[in-house]
Design a protein around this motif. Sequence first.
Motif, PDB file in Angstrom:
ATOM      1  N   UNK A 175       9.904  -9.436   2.762  1.00 42.12           N
ATOM      2  CA  UNK A 175       9.306  -9.252   1.220  1.00 42.12           C
ATOM      3  C   UNK A 175       7.882  -9.189   1.028  1.00 42.12           C
ATOM      4  N   UNK A 176       7.100  -9.782   2.091  1.00 40.87           N
ATOM      5  CA  UNK A 176       5.665  -9.703   2.099  1.00 40.87           C
ATOM      6  C   UNK A 176       4.904  -8.359   2.026  1.00 40.87           C
ATOM      7  N   UNK A 177       5.521  -7.774   3.055  1.00 43.93           N
ATOM      8  CA  UNK A 177       4.778  -6.347   3.101  1.00 43.93           C
ATOM      9  C   UNK A 177       5.367  -5.429   1.912  1.00 43.93           C
ATOM     10  N   UNK A 178       6.445  -5.518   1.275  1.00 39.61           N
ATOM     11  CA  UNK A 178       6.999  -4.879  -0.059  1.00 39.61           C
ATOM     12  C   UNK A 178       5.785  -5.125  -1.113  1.00 39.61           C
ATOM     13  N   UNK A 179       5.451  -6.415  -1.315  1.00 39.18           N
ATOM     14  CA  UNK A 179       4.606  -6.913  -2.425  1.00 39.18           C
ATOM     15  C   UNK A 179       3.342  -6.172  -1.988  1.00 39.18           C
ATOM     16  N   UNK A 180       2.740  -6.245  -0.842  1.00 41.87           N
ATOM     17  CA  UNK A 180       1.595  -6.095  -0.530  1.00 41.87           C
ATOM     18  C   UNK A 180       1.352  -4.409  -0.744  1.00 41.87           C
ATOM     19  N   UNK A 181       2.376  -3.694  -0.308  1.00 42.33           N
ATOM     20  CA  UNK A 181       2.450  -2.336  -0.219  1.00 42.33           C
ATOM     21  C   UNK A 181       2.513  -1.564  -1.698  1.00 42.33           C
ATOM     22  N   UNK A 182       3.391  -2.391  -2.506  1.00 39.26           N
ATOM     23  CA  UNK A 182       3.327  -2.214  -4.137  1.00 39.26           C
ATOM     24  C   UNK A 182       2.038  -2.217  -4.734  1.00 39.26           C
ATOM     25  N   UNK A 183       1.252  -3.196  -4.548  1.00 38.51           N
ATOM     26  CA  UNK A 183      -0.016  -3.725  -5.063  1.00 38.51           C
ATOM     27  C   UNK A 183      -0.907  -2.536  -4.668  1.00 38.51           C
ATOM     28  N   UNK A 184      -0.861  -2.164  -3.187  1.00 37.39           N
ATOM     29  CA  UNK A 184      -1.946  -1.201  -2.754  1.00 37.39           C
ATOM     30  C   UNK A 184      -1.641   0.177  -3.440  1.00 37.39           C
ATOM     31  N   UNK A 185      -0.245   0.504  -3.754  1.00 41.27           N
ATOM     32  CA  UNK A 185      -0.097   1.655  -4.527  1.00 41.27           C
ATOM     33  C   UNK A 185      -0.619   1.798  -5.832  1.00 41.27           C
ATOM     34  N   UNK A 186      -0.522   0.668  -6.553  1.00 43.85           N
ATOM     35  CA  UNK A 186      -1.298   0.279  -7.922  1.00 43.85           C
ATOM     36  C   UNK A 186      -2.557   0.245  -7.983  1.00 43.85           C
ATOM     37  N   UNK A 187      -3.336  -0.238  -6.892  1.00 49.57           N
ATOM     38  CA  UNK A 187      -4.632  -0.177  -6.890  1.00 49.57           C
ATOM     39  C   UNK A 187      -5.297   0.981  -6.918  1.00 49.57           C
ATOM     40  N   UNK A 188      -4.718   2.126  -6.075  1.00 47.20           N
ATOM     41  CA  UNK A 188      -5.508   3.334  -6.050  1.00 47.20           C
ATOM     42  C   UNK A 188      -5.112   4.234  -7.264  1.00 47.20           C
ATOM     43  N   UNK A 189      -6.463   4.785  -7.831  1.00 48.94           N
ATOM     44  CA  UNK A 189      -6.201   5.080  -9.007  1.00 48.94           C
ATOM     45  C   UNK A 189      -5.733   6.692  -8.951  1.00 48.94           C
TER      46      UNK A 189
END
Length: 87
Positions: free
Chosen positions: A18-32
């Motif tokens: 589950x750690x990579x899912x949270x990291x990937x989702x946060x990376x998506x929302x950080x890119x404008x």
Amino acid sequence: MALLAFELAGEQTVRHHSGWRINATSNLWLDPWIRYALALQFIAAIAGAQMLVNTVGYVQSTLQLGKTEYGWAMAAFSIDWFRTFQE
């Protein structure tokens, strides 16, 4: 079943994915740019759902027609939508 899996694993460590899912989702929302595209997709999904709900309400309550007529109304929407891209 889970207890058996832990007993069979013995001393091996259990990896959590589950750690990579949270990291990937946060990376998506950080890119404008991606955040903007996701917001547009969310708005389009809401508009599509609202159109379906309003069409059901209109066909069944205002026009007092059944499910078959609702199907014809949705088919008319899709033909009209497809035709707009052909011009």
